[in-house]
Design an enzyme around this catalytic site. Sequence first.
Site, short mmCIF file in Angstrom:
data_model
loop_
_atom_site.label_atom_id
_atom_site.label_comp_id
_atom_site.label_asym_id
_atom_site.label_seq_id
_atom_site.Cartn_x
_atom_site.Cartn_y
_atom_site.Cartn_z
N LYS A 101 -32.40 -32.01 32.49
CA LYS A 101 -31.87 -30.77 33.10
C LYS A 101 -32.64 -30.37 34.35
CE LYS A 101 -32.20 -27.67 29.82
NZ LYS A 101 -32.65 -28.36 28.61
N ARG B 32 -29.84 -19.87 25.68
CA ARG B 32 -30.36 -20.80 24.66
C ARG B 32 -29.75 -20.52 23.29
NH1 ARG B 32 -34.41 -23.40 27.58
NH2 ARG B 32 -35.94 -24.41 26.30
N ARG C 82 -43.56 -37.59 29.77
CA ARG C 82 -43.39 -36.66 30.89
C ARG C 82 -44.73 -36.12 31.38
NH1 ARG C 82 -38.76 -32.26 30.34
NH2 ARG C 82 -40.05 -31.17 28.83
N ARG D 274 -47.47 -31.00 29.33
CA ARG D 274 -47.19 -29.65 28.85
C ARG D 274 -47.59 -29.53 27.38
NH1 ARG D 274 -41.11 -28.21 30.58
NH2 ARG D 274 -41.09 -27.43 28.45
N ARG E 24 -38.78 -28.21 18.87
CA ARG E 24 -37.86 -27.82 19.95
C ARG E 24 -36.47 -28.42 19.73
NH1 ARG E 24 -40.93 -29.70 25.06
NH2 ARG E 24 -39.22 -28.79 26.24
P1 AMP Z 1 -37.91 -25.24 29.02
O1 AMP Z 1 -38.82 -25.36 30.19
O2 AMP Z 1 -36.52 -24.84 29.40
O3 AMP Z 1 -37.94 -26.48 28.14
O4 AMP Z 1 -38.45 -24.04 28.12
C1 AMP Z 1 -39.75 -24.09 27.57
C2 AMP Z 1 -39.92 -22.98 26.55
O5 AMP Z 1 -39.73 -21.71 27.18
C3 AMP Z 1 -38.93 -22.98 25.40
O6 AMP Z 1 -39.29 -23.89 24.37
C4 AMP Z 1 -39.00 -21.53 24.95
O7 AMP Z 1 -40.19 -21.26 24.24
C5 AMP Z 1 -39.10 -20.79 26.29
N1 AMP Z 1 -37.76 -20.49 26.83
C6 AMP Z 1 -37.19 -21.00 27.96
N2 AMP Z 1 -35.97 -20.51 28.14
C7 AMP Z 1 -35.74 -19.67 27.11
C8 AMP Z 1 -34.62 -18.85 26.73
N3 AMP Z 1 -33.49 -18.83 27.44
N4 AMP Z 1 -34.75 -18.12 25.60
C9 AMP Z 1 -35.87 -18.12 24.87
N5 AMP Z 1 -36.94 -18.88 25.15
C10 AMP Z 1 -36.89 -19.65 26.27
#
Ligand code: AMP
Length: 206
Positions: free
Chosen positions: A13, A88, A122, A153, A164
């Site tokens: 993404k 999400r 990654r 990360r 996740r």
């Molecule tokens: P990402 O970078 O999109 O993989 O997001 C990393 C982490 O950020 C996720 O595992 C959540 O803990 C938090 N996060 C990101 N976007 C959201 C969202 N829309 N709602 C809730 N938590 C989020």
Amino acid sequence: MKIVLLGAPGCGKGTQAAKICEKYNIPHISTGDIFRENIKNQTPLGIKVRAIMDSGNLCPDDVTCEIVKDRLLKDDCKNGFLLDGFPRNLYQAEALEDFAKPTVVIDIKVDFSKIEKRITGRRSCPRCGGSFHIDFIGSQENCPECGAKLIVRKDDTPEVIRERLLVYRNYTEPLIDFYKKQGSLRSIDGDRSIDEVFEEIIKVLG
Ligand code: AMP
């Protein structure tokens, strides 16, 4: 152009989002990046969400929706935007309908068995937010874009990835049906090269 990118963690993404936004000159709004920036700067929000993110769970809906709503009010979103990582879950999707109904939702599909390898390989840049795979950059320790030292990360470890993926299955995957019903869903096969996936997305966006 109000685009939402859906897909499991590790589906590509972030990479596709950056390419789409460059091509169409629209802002790339990643809620994950916003949270990470807050953690880096030790803001009250960052302190609040740090442990949640490290465990692979979702941050609170009310805070997340507020952040996105405020961000979409900014001038640079007037001609469109791309949301990466939001919504999400159904609560967030319904909230988004009220403040900025998406015109197209792109779901990048990847084989779940390949995700762990994709994510554990990654390497992320804490400075520019870039994300790279060791299959492409080898043992290079610095960001190919800005030169900062790359990191793994905290939520890219095998245990957290499993959490996740579970969160994705339980809360995010139902959005596929939600947007199918809205008529805005377009599915893309993400098990191909970055350029091939991007080309298909461009075709979908017309
Ligand atoms: P990402 O970078 O999109 O993989 O997001 C990393 C982490 O950020 C996720 O595992 C959540 O803990 C938090 N996060 C990101 N976007 C959201 C969202 N829309 N709602 C809730 N938590 C989020």
